[in-house]
Design a protein around this motif. Sequence first.
Motif, PDB file in Angstrom:
ATOM      1  N   LEU A   1       3.525   5.819  -3.046  1.00 59.28           N
ATOM      2  CA  LEU A   1       4.678   6.251  -3.519  1.00 59.28           C
ATOM      3  C   LEU A   1       4.723   6.276  -5.015  1.00 59.28           C
ATOM      4  CD1 LEU A   1       7.643   6.948  -3.038  1.00 59.28           C
ATOM      5  CD2 LEU A   1       8.400   4.951  -3.448  1.00 59.28           C
ATOM      6  N   ASP A   2       4.259   5.281  -5.574  1.00 61.79           N
ATOM      7  CA  ASP A   2       4.043   5.239  -7.181  1.00 61.79           C
ATOM      8  C   ASP A   2       3.177   6.465  -7.845  1.00 61.79           C
ATOM      9  OD1 ASP A   2       6.210   3.391  -7.325  1.00 61.79           O
ATOM     10  OD2 ASP A   2       4.857   1.725  -7.566  1.00 61.79           O
ATOM     11  N   GLU A   3       2.299   6.882  -7.033  1.00 61.31           N
ATOM     12  CA  GLU A   3       1.356   7.780  -7.478  1.00 61.31           C
ATOM     13  C   GLU A   3       2.086   9.082  -7.900  1.00 61.31           C
ATOM     14  OE1 GLU A   3      -2.006   8.386  -4.985  1.00 61.31           O
ATOM     15  OE2 GLU A   3      -2.572   6.085  -5.240  1.00 61.31           O
ATOM     16  N   HIS A   4       3.199   9.305  -7.293  1.00 63.25           N
ATOM     17  CA  HIS A   4       4.083  10.560  -7.402  1.00 63.25           C
ATOM     18  C   HIS A   4       5.363  10.216  -8.338  1.00 63.25           C
ATOM     19  CE1 HIS A   4       1.592  12.255  -4.210  1.00 63.25           C
ATOM     20  NE2 HIS A   4       1.770  11.164  -3.711  1.00 63.25           N
ATOM     21  N   VAL A   5       5.451   9.157  -8.988  1.00 63.16           N
ATOM     22  CA  VAL A   5       6.526   8.870  -9.981  1.00 63.16           C
ATOM     23  C   VAL A   5       6.123   8.527 -11.265  1.00 63.16           C
ATOM     24  CG1 VAL A   5       8.259   7.162 -10.378  1.00 63.16           C
ATOM     25  CG2 VAL A   5       7.621   7.648  -7.890  1.00 63.16           C
ATOM     26  N   GLY A   6       6.903   9.111 -12.062  1.00 67.26           N
ATOM     27  CA  GLY A   6       6.596   8.858 -13.531  1.00 67.26           C
ATOM     28  C   GLY A   6       6.136  10.401 -14.314  1.00 67.26           C
ATOM     29  N   ASP A   7       5.838  10.122 -15.510  1.00 63.66           N
ATOM     30  CA  ASP A   7       5.643  11.306 -16.313  1.00 63.66           C
ATOM     31  C   ASP A   7       4.487  12.313 -15.687  1.00 63.66           C
ATOM     32  OD1 ASP A   7       7.287  10.351 -18.350  1.00 63.66           O
ATOM     33  OD2 ASP A   7       5.539   9.484 -19.281  1.00 63.66           O
TER      34      ASP A   7
ATOM     35  N   GLU B   1       0.820  -1.384   0.040  1.00 63.83           N
ATOM     36  CA  GLU B   1      -0.037  -0.070   0.048  1.00 63.83           C
ATOM     37  C   GLU B   1       1.019   1.220  -0.011  1.00 63.83           C
ATOM     38  OE1 GLU B   1      -3.253   2.245   2.770  1.00 63.83           O
ATOM     39  OE2 GLU B   1      -3.031   0.138   2.954  1.00 63.83           O
ATOM     40  N   LEU B   2       1.978   1.117   0.852  1.00 62.98           N
ATOM     41  CA  LEU B   2       2.767   2.304   0.823  1.00 62.98           C
ATOM     42  C   LEU B   2       3.507   2.552  -0.570  1.00 62.98           C
ATOM     43  CD1 LEU B   2       4.096   4.557   2.739  1.00 62.98           C
ATOM     44  CD2 LEU B   2       5.756   2.936   3.341  1.00 62.98           C
ATOM     45  N   LEU B   3       3.864   1.403  -1.113  1.00 60.60           N
ATOM     46  CA  LEU B   3       4.468   1.540  -2.529  1.00 60.60           C
ATOM     47  C   LEU B   3       3.759   1.998  -3.426  1.00 60.60           C
ATOM     48  CD1 LEU B   3       7.248   0.848  -4.171  1.00 60.60           C
ATOM     49  CD2 LEU B   3       6.266  -1.539  -4.317  1.00 60.60           C
ATOM     50  N   GLY B   4       2.391   1.650  -3.442  1.00 63.20           N
ATOM     51  CA  GLY B   4       1.446   2.205  -4.404  1.00 63.20           C
ATOM     52  C   GLY B   4       1.074   3.743  -4.146  1.00 63.20           C
TER      53      GLY B   4
ATOM     54  N   VAL C   1      11.074  11.522 -10.926  1.00 64.01           N
ATOM     55  CA  VAL C   1      11.313  10.655 -12.155  1.00 64.01           C
ATOM     56  C   VAL C   1      11.372   9.217 -11.874  1.00 64.01           C
ATOM     57  CG1 VAL C   1      13.470  10.389 -13.939  1.00 64.01           C
ATOM     58  CG2 VAL C   1      12.838  12.509 -12.957  1.00 64.01           C
ATOM     59  N   ASN C   2      11.621   8.652 -10.607  1.00 61.58           N
ATOM     60  CA  ASN C   2      11.819   7.386 -10.441  1.00 61.58           C
ATOM     61  C   ASN C   2      11.491   7.202  -8.925  1.00 61.58           C
ATOM     62  OD1 ASN C   2      14.317   7.541  -9.171  1.00 61.58           O
ATOM     63  ND2 ASN C   2      15.281   7.424 -11.591  1.00 61.58           N
ATOM     64  N   ARG C   3      11.494   5.910  -8.529  1.00 60.50           N
ATOM     65  CA  ARG C   3      11.327   5.666  -7.085  1.00 60.50           C
ATOM     66  C   ARG C   3      12.664   6.232  -6.060  1.00 60.50           C
ATOM     67  NH1 ARG C   3       9.159  -0.528  -7.218  1.00 60.50           N
ATOM     68  NH2 ARG C   3       6.936  -0.093  -7.651  1.00 60.50           N
ATOM     69  N   SER C   4      13.775   5.936  -6.572  1.00 59.22           N
ATOM     70  CA  SER C   4      14.897   6.383  -6.050  1.00 59.22           C
ATOM     71  C   SER C   4      14.975   7.586  -5.641  1.00 59.22           C
ATOM     72  CB  SER C   4      16.121   5.938  -6.807  1.00 59.22           C
ATOM     73  OG  SER C   4      16.351   4.526  -6.807  1.00 59.22           O
ATOM     74  N   ASP C   5      14.469   8.575  -6.830  1.00 61.83           N
ATOM     75  CA  ASP C   5      14.545  10.016  -6.467  1.00 61.83           C
ATOM     76  C   ASP C   5      13.535  10.473  -5.568  1.00 61.83           C
ATOM     77  OD1 ASP C   5      14.997  12.786  -7.231  1.00 61.83           O
ATOM     78  OD2 ASP C   5      13.215  12.905  -8.504  1.00 61.83           O
ATOM     79  N   ALA C   6      12.343   9.525  -5.672  1.00 59.15           N
ATOM     80  CA  ALA C   6      11.425   9.977  -4.599  1.00 59.15           C
ATOM     81  C   ALA C   6      11.495   9.640  -3.088  1.00 59.15           C
ATOM     82  CB  ALA C   6       9.899   9.439  -4.892  1.00 59.15           C
TER      83      ALA C   6
END
Length: 70
Positions: free
Chosen positions: A16-22, A11-14, A27-32
């Motif tokens: 996080l992923d909402e704020h990553v990408g185009d 759930e936490l990864l999901g 730009v990516n998970r590492s950046d976040a």
Amino acid sequence: MPKISVEMPGELLGDLDEHVGDDGKFVNRSDAIRASVRKTLDVLDEIDARHGRLADGESAEQHAPEDDPE
């Protein structure tokens, strides 16, 4: 740059992923994750400074990298 491995709930990864990408801020998970760790450390330094727990001559700004965009 050293690599680390982190386990986290799906759930936490999901979230996080909402704020990553185009369409996201990062730009990516590492950046976040790097930005989150920096922010958390800054907050902890501010708390320590308020309670007089920083080492003599040390400031909260001392821990923030100069190229940090935040």
